[in-house]
Design a protein around this motif. Structure first.
Motif, PDB file in Angstrom:
ATOM      1  N   VAL A  42       0.844  -1.203   0.000  1.00 33.02           N
ATOM      2  CA  VAL A  42       0.000   0.000   0.000  1.00 33.02           C
ATOM      3  C   VAL A  42       0.878   1.251   0.000  1.00 33.02           C
ATOM      4  N   ALA A  43       1.957   1.217   0.770  1.00 32.50           N
ATOM      5  CA  ALA A  43       2.882   2.357   0.807  1.00 32.50           C
ATOM      6  C   ALA A  43       3.535   2.575  -0.552  1.00 32.50           C
ATOM      7  N   GLU A  44       3.899   1.485  -1.220  1.00 32.61           N
ATOM      8  CA  GLU A  44       4.471   1.599  -2.562  1.00 32.61           C
ATOM      9  C   GLU A  44       3.429   2.140  -3.529  1.00 32.61           C
ATOM     10  N   GLY A  45       2.168   1.706  -3.343  1.00 31.77           N
ATOM     11  CA  GLY A  45       1.090   2.200  -4.180  1.00 31.77           C
ATOM     12  C   GLY A  45       0.878   3.690  -4.014  1.00 31.77           C
TER      13      GLY A  45
ATOM     14  N   SER B  69       1.831   5.405 -20.254  1.00 32.12           N
ATOM     15  CA  SER B  69       1.624   4.009 -20.597  1.00 32.12           C
ATOM     16  C   SER B  69       0.665   3.404 -19.568  1.00 32.12           C
ATOM     17  N   VAL B  70      -0.350   2.697 -20.053  1.00 30.74           N
ATOM     18  CA  VAL B  70      -1.382   2.166 -19.153  1.00 30.74           C
ATOM     19  C   VAL B  70      -1.082   0.704 -18.811  1.00 30.74           C
ATOM     20  N   PRO B  71      -0.804   0.418 -17.537  1.00 27.72           N
ATOM     21  CA  PRO B  71      -0.538  -0.967 -17.113  1.00 27.72           C
ATOM     22  C   PRO B  71      -1.808  -1.821 -17.181  1.00 27.72           C
ATOM     23  N   LYS B  72      -1.642  -3.115 -17.280  1.00 31.20           N
ATOM     24  CA  LYS B  72      -2.778  -4.034 -17.262  1.00 31.20           C
ATOM     25  C   LYS B  72      -3.366  -4.105 -15.852  1.00 31.20           C
ATOM     26  N   LEU B  73      -4.611  -4.540 -15.780  1.00 30.19           N
ATOM     27  CA  LEU B  73      -5.288  -4.610 -14.488  1.00 30.19           C
ATOM     28  C   LEU B  73      -4.589  -5.561 -13.514  1.00 30.19           C
ATOM     29  N   GLU B  74      -3.941  -6.593 -14.047  1.00 33.65           N
ATOM     30  CA  GLU B  74      -3.262  -7.549 -13.176  1.00 33.65           C
ATOM     31  C   GLU B  74      -1.836  -7.145 -12.826  1.00 33.65           C
ATOM     32  N   SER B  75      -1.398  -5.974 -13.295  1.00 32.27           N
ATOM     33  CA  SER B  75      -0.029  -5.521 -13.040  1.00 32.27           C
ATOM     34  C   SER B  75       0.165  -5.125 -11.583  1.00 32.27           C
ATOM     35  N   ASN B  76       1.400  -5.199 -11.113  1.00 29.70           N
ATOM     36  CA  ASN B  76       1.713  -4.794  -9.743  1.00 29.70           C
ATOM     37  C   ASN B  76       1.398  -3.320  -9.516  1.00 29.70           C
ATOM     38  N   GLU B  77       1.600  -2.501 -10.546  1.00 31.81           N
ATOM     39  CA  GLU B  77       1.342  -1.071 -10.408  1.00 31.81           C
ATOM     40  C   GLU B  77      -0.129  -0.804 -10.091  1.00 31.81           C
TER      41      GLU B  77
ATOM     42  N   VAL C  60      -3.697  -9.672  -3.089  1.00 32.63           N
ATOM     43  CA  VAL C  60      -4.589 -10.082  -4.173  1.00 32.63           C
ATOM     44  C   VAL C  60      -5.815  -9.171  -4.190  1.00 32.63           C
ATOM     45  N   THR C  61      -6.269  -8.810  -5.380  1.00 31.89           N
ATOM     46  CA  THR C  61      -7.470  -7.987  -5.523  1.00 31.89           C
ATOM     47  C   THR C  61      -8.710  -8.874  -5.512  1.00 31.89           C
ATOM     48  N   LEU C  62      -9.875  -8.272  -5.329  1.00 32.00           N
ATOM     49  CA  LEU C  62     -11.118  -9.034  -5.260  1.00 32.00           C
ATOM     50  C   LEU C  62     -11.392  -9.757  -6.574  1.00 32.00           C
ATOM     51  N   ASP C  63     -11.228  -9.072  -7.703  1.00 31.45           N
ATOM     52  CA  ASP C  63     -11.511  -9.728  -8.981  1.00 31.45           C
ATOM     53  C   ASP C  63     -10.521 -10.850  -9.279  1.00 31.45           C
ATOM     54  N   LYS C  64      -9.272 -10.680  -8.843  1.00 29.28           N
ATOM     55  CA  LYS C  64      -8.299 -11.756  -9.017  1.00 29.28           C
ATOM     56  C   LYS C  64      -8.658 -12.943  -8.130  1.00 29.28           C
ATOM     57  N   ARG C  65      -9.204 -12.676  -6.946  1.00 25.98           N
ATOM     58  CA  ARG C  65      -9.659 -13.763  -6.066  1.00 25.98           C
ATOM     59  C   ARG C  65     -10.808 -14.521  -6.725  1.00 25.98           C
ATOM     60  N   PHE C  66     -11.698 -13.788  -7.400  1.00 32.57           N
ATOM     61  CA  PHE C  66     -12.764 -14.452  -8.146  1.00 32.57           C
ATOM     62  C   PHE C  66     -12.161 -15.438  -9.151  1.00 32.57           C
ATOM     63  N   GLN C  67     -11.150 -14.972  -9.877  1.00 32.10           N
ATOM     64  CA  GLN C  67     -10.510 -15.826 -10.882  1.00 32.10           C
ATOM     65  C   GLN C  67      -9.876 -17.064 -10.250  1.00 32.10           C
ATOM     66  N   GLN C  68      -9.275 -16.903  -9.082  1.00 31.00           N
ATOM     67  CA  GLN C  68      -8.661 -18.040  -8.402  1.00 31.00           C
ATOM     68  C   GLN C  68      -9.714 -19.078  -8.018  1.00 31.00           C
ATOM     69  N   CYS C  69     -10.878 -18.599  -7.555  1.00 31.74           N
ATOM     70  CA  CYS C  69     -11.974 -19.519  -7.233  1.00 31.74           C
ATOM     71  C   CYS C  69     -12.417 -20.271  -8.483  1.00 31.74           C
TER      72      CYS C  69
ATOM     73  N   LEU D 175     -10.504 -10.097 -16.432  1.00 34.83           N
ATOM     74  CA  LEU D 175     -10.516  -8.896 -15.604  1.00 34.83           C
ATOM     75  C   LEU D 175     -10.968  -7.718 -16.456  1.00 34.83           C
ATOM     76  N   GLY D 176     -11.803  -6.874 -15.881  1.00 35.11           N
ATOM     77  CA  GLY D 176     -12.257  -5.681 -16.588  1.00 35.11           C
ATOM     78  C   GLY D 176     -13.437  -5.893 -17.510  1.00 35.11           C
ATOM     79  N   SER D 177     -13.855  -7.147 -17.706  1.00 39.76           N
ATOM     80  CA  SER D 177     -15.004  -7.417 -18.567  1.00 39.76           C
ATOM     81  C   SER D 177     -16.290  -7.000 -17.858  1.00 39.76           C
ATOM     82  N   ARG D 178     -17.354  -6.830 -18.636  1.00 36.59           N
ATOM     83  CA  ARG D 178     -18.651  -6.477 -18.038  1.00 36.59           C
ATOM     84  C   ARG D 178     -19.072  -7.501 -17.000  1.00 36.59           C
ATOM     85  N   GLU D 179     -18.822  -8.772 -17.313  1.00 37.64           N
ATOM     86  CA  GLU D 179     -19.215  -9.835 -16.402  1.00 37.64           C
ATOM     87  C   GLU D 179     -18.440  -9.762 -15.086  1.00 37.64           C
TER      88      GLU D 179
END
Length: 255
Positions: free
Chosen positions: A48-51, A109-117, A207-216, A227-231
Motif C-alpha cells: 500500500v505504501a508503494e502504491g 503508458s497504461v498498465p494491465k489490471l493484473e499488473s503490480n502497479e 490479491v485484488t477481489l476480482d483476481k480472487r474471483f478468478q482463483q476460485c 478482468l475488466g469485462s462487463r461480467e
C-alpha cells in the motif's frame, strides 16, 4: 422430493465428509498465531505504501479527483461507493479501471489490471476510504441496476463440466459447511468487498477481489472471466452489494 444433480451430489458428499472436522483442521495453531501477528503487522502494508508513492508520482489526488468529477476532499466518501458509474467513462467501472483512465488522460503508458502497479495503487486509493462503510448504490441509475442483475446472473450461473457456480459454495444453505477442510464463508458477514485487496497468507502476496474471483474459478475448473469485462465488473458489483454497510479495511488479511 427434489433430486440432486450429479454435481450437487458431489458437492454434498464433499461437504458431508468434512462437516465433522475440527476447527483446528482448517487452520493450525501455528497458522492462527501467525494470523494474529499479521493482523498487527500486515505484510501488504508495504504494498500500500508503494502504491501511494506510485500514485502520487503518476497521478496525484488533485488530477484524480478532477477526472472523477468530484472535489478532492470528497474522494474518500466517493471511493467507498465503487464500483459505480463514472461520467467520464460512461459506464460502471472499478477503482482499478479509473486508475487506468487517469494514466491514459495524462498520456502515460497504461498498465494491465493484473499488473503490480495497478494492484498496489488500487489498494492505496481504496485505503483512503478506510473507516468508512461501503456505500455502493445499485439502484442509483439504469446502468447500476443492469450491472447488479448481470452480477447476480454470473454469481448463480452453473458452468464447466461440474456445473458449479459461485452460489454453489456461498448460498445460504451451504455457508458454514466445509470444503477441503475450509469453512465456506458468508460473503456479506465476511466483509468480502470491504477487505480486498488483501494479503493472502497461502500465497504470500496481495490479491485484488476480482483476481480472487478468478482463483476460485480456476479451483473449480471453470474458465476464468477476464478482468475488466462487463461480467467481472458486474460480479464485483453484486458481491460488493452483499457487504454494503460494512467497514472498509485495506489491506485485508486472508488465509
Amino acid at each position: 422430493m427434489r433430486k440432486l444433480s450429479v454435481s450437487a451430489t458431489l458437492i454434498a458428499l464433499a461437504l458431508l465428509s468434512t462437516a465433522n472436522a475440527e476447527e483446528k483442521m482448517s487452520m493450525s495453531d501455528a497458522d492462527k498465531a501467525m494470523y494474529a501477528e499479521m493482523l498487527e503487522n500486515n505484510p501488504a502494508a508495504m504494498d500500500v505504501a508503494e502504491g501511494e508513492e506510485m500514485f502520487e508520482r503518476l497521478i496525484g489526488n488533485e488530477a484524480y479527483a478532477k477526472m472523477l468529477g468530484v472535489k478532492e476532499k470528497d474522494l474518500p466518501k466517493y471511493l467507498s461507493g465503487f464500483p459505480r458509474v463514472v461520467k467520464s467513462a460512461g459506464k460502471v467501472v472499478t477503482i482499478a479501471q479509473t486508475l487506468q483512465m487517469a494514466m491514459a488522460d495524462r498520456g502515460q503508458s497504461v498498465p494491465k489490471l493484473e499488473s503490480n502497479e495497478i494492484i498496489k495503487m488500487s489498494a492505496y486509493v481504496k485505503s483512503l476510504a478506510n473507516g468508512l462503510k461501503t456505500s455502493i448504490d445499485v439502484k442509483s441509475d439504469k446502468q447500476m441496476k443492469e450491472m447488479m442483475a448481470l452480477g447476480q446472473e454470473v454469481f448463480e450461473q452453473r458452468r464447466g463440466g461440474r456445473g458449479l457456480s459461485c452460489n454453489s459454495c456461498h448460498s445460504a444453505d451451504i455457508i458454514g459447511q466445509r470444503l477441503r477442510m475450509q469453512p465456506l464463508p458468508d460473503l456479506g458477514v465476511n466483509k468480502a468487498a470491504g477487505t480486498w485487496p488483501a494479503y493472502r497468507m497461502t500465497q504470500s502476496q496481495m490479491v485484488t477481489l476480482d483476481k480472487r474471483f478468478q482463483q476460485c474459478m480456476e479451483n473449480a475448473l471453470l474458465a476464468k472471466i477476464p478482468l475488466g469485462s462487463r461480467e467481472m465488473v458486474g460480479l464485483e458489483v453484486y458481491v460488493t452489494n452483499k457487504t454494503k454497510g460494512n467497514e472498509i479495511q485495506i489491506p485485508g488479511l486472508k488465509r
